[in-house]
Write an enzyme that holds these catalytic residues in place. Structure first.
Site, PDB file in Angstrom:
ATOM      1  N   PRO A 168       0.808  -1.198   0.000  1.00 37.93           N
ATOM      2  CA  PRO A 168       0.000   0.000   0.000  1.00 37.93           C
ATOM      3  C   PRO A 168       0.850   1.261   0.000  1.00 37.93           C
ATOM      4  O   PRO A 168       1.656   1.476   0.897  1.00 37.93           O
ATOM      5  CB  PRO A 168      -0.800  -0.102   1.304  1.00 37.93           C
ATOM      6  CG  PRO A 168      -0.358  -1.363   1.966  1.00 37.93           C
ATOM      7  CD  PRO A 168       0.897  -1.792   1.328  1.00 37.93           C
ATOM      8  N   GLU A 169       0.643   2.067  -0.999  1.00 36.23           N
ATOM      9  CA  GLU A 169       1.250   3.384  -1.052  1.00 36.23           C
ATOM     10  C   GLU A 169       0.143   4.390  -0.735  1.00 36.23           C
ATOM     11  O   GLU A 169      -0.952   3.977  -0.363  1.00 36.23           O
ATOM     12  CB  GLU A 169       1.880   3.618  -2.434  1.00 36.23           C
ATOM     13  CG  GLU A 169       2.866   2.513  -2.818  1.00 36.23           C
ATOM     14  CD  GLU A 169       3.530   2.726  -4.164  1.00 36.23           C
ATOM     15  OE1 GLU A 169       3.719   3.881  -4.569  1.00 36.23           O
ATOM     16  OE2 GLU A 169       3.864   1.722  -4.823  1.00 36.23           O
TER      17      GLU A 169
END
Length: 270
Positions: free
Chosen positions: A2-3
DNA sequence: CGCACCCCCTGCCGGC
DNA sequence: TGCCGGCAGGGGGTGC
């Protein structure tokens, strides 16, 4: 995994289920995350109410009614899911939080690179040590210009440095560099003012578009309700080695530095 | 200070 | 079919 766009999507999807909701009980099934979950974690959380949900970079900030912040980082494979309390448990379900609204928040993370802690705002800031928000007013071409002066680092390294700008990871670094027409291996200080300006514009545009598509699901990323994102279908370069560039048909290349792959078009990016 | 390298951990995929 | 190496969105530490 997850960015920024994925964490923002998780935040938005959890908000209706968590905001203003009380925490009844907490169960730590596996404390060994990136750093061990503290012994007093459940004690600090039990009985509190979640006032609001925030995000800084790739971190979720859950503001508690006693002024403390519950900080969550999803690492590579972390998932936060809201469900009915009676749902079945799965391997790697490390933390369970039972809520006043009858639901359960489940933290699952096979690789255990995630992080969960509680502290004051000052303590949390020390843990995260983040630079400016890329979608905020402080991330300007002037700011990035200053951060790229007098360094031998590549522009991809600078953009992925969370102390400079918070939330850009390996996917969006490749994608925004393509959009800006800049090679990942370009030494940051050799960039022209025009290129720096394009990078700032591209960063904001790519991140906004990715949020609009609810993030990228390559294998295991899901939002707070278990739904996949859609931005992986719009990648221009990431994970597209050998495929034709969408602009010029050149073959997309992959280069590894620091153990991380960078994807780019050798013709469109200089 | 920057950087190359290694580590953390599990799962999956392709090649042999 | 099974095994092995490589690789994966994260961050951090060390030694040069």
């Amino acid at each position: 995994m997850p960015e920024l766009p994925e964490v923002e999507t998780v935040r938005r999807s959890l908000e209706p289920f968590l905001k203003g909701v009380a925490i009844r009980t907490v169960a730590i099934r596996e404390p060994r995350l990136r750093r061990p979950v503290a012994d007093n974690f459940a004690e600090l959380l039990t009985g509190r109410t979640i006032a609001k949900l925030g995000r800084r970079g790739k971190y979720l900030y859950l503001y508690l009614d006693d002024g403390n912040i519950w900080l969550i980082h999803l690492g590579m494979t972390g998932q936060l899911l809201v469900e009915e309390s009676a749902g079945e448990l799965l391997p790697h379900d490390h933390v369970l939080v039972f809520l006043g609204n009858g639901r359960r928040l489940r933290y699952n993370d096979p690789r255990r690179f995630g992080l969960m802690t509680i502290g004051t705002a000052a303590e949390i800031d020390e843990v995260t040590a983040l630079g400016v928000e890329p979608l905020g007013r402080a991330f300007t071409s002037r700011y990035l210009w200053e951060k790229t002066r007098g360094t031998r680092r590549t522009i991809k390294d600078v953009l992925m440095d969370q102390r400079v700008v918070a939330g850009i990871g390996n996917i969006y670094a490749s994608e925004l560099l393509f959009r800006a027409g800049v090679q990942p291996s370009r030494i940051a200080t050799t960039l022209t003012p025009a290129a720096v300006e394009r990078l700032v514009e591209a960063t904001k545009a790519v991140l906004r578009e990715a949020i609009r598509h609810r993030g990228s699901s390559i294998s295991d990323y899901r939002d707070g309700e278990g739904k996949r994102g859609g931005f992986q279908d719009r990648f221009r370069v990431y994970d597209r080695e050998g495929q034709p560039c969408s602009k010029c048909q050149s073959r997309i290349r992959r280069e590894i530095r620091g153990g991380r792959s960078a994807f780019f078009c050798p013709r469109c990016q200089r």
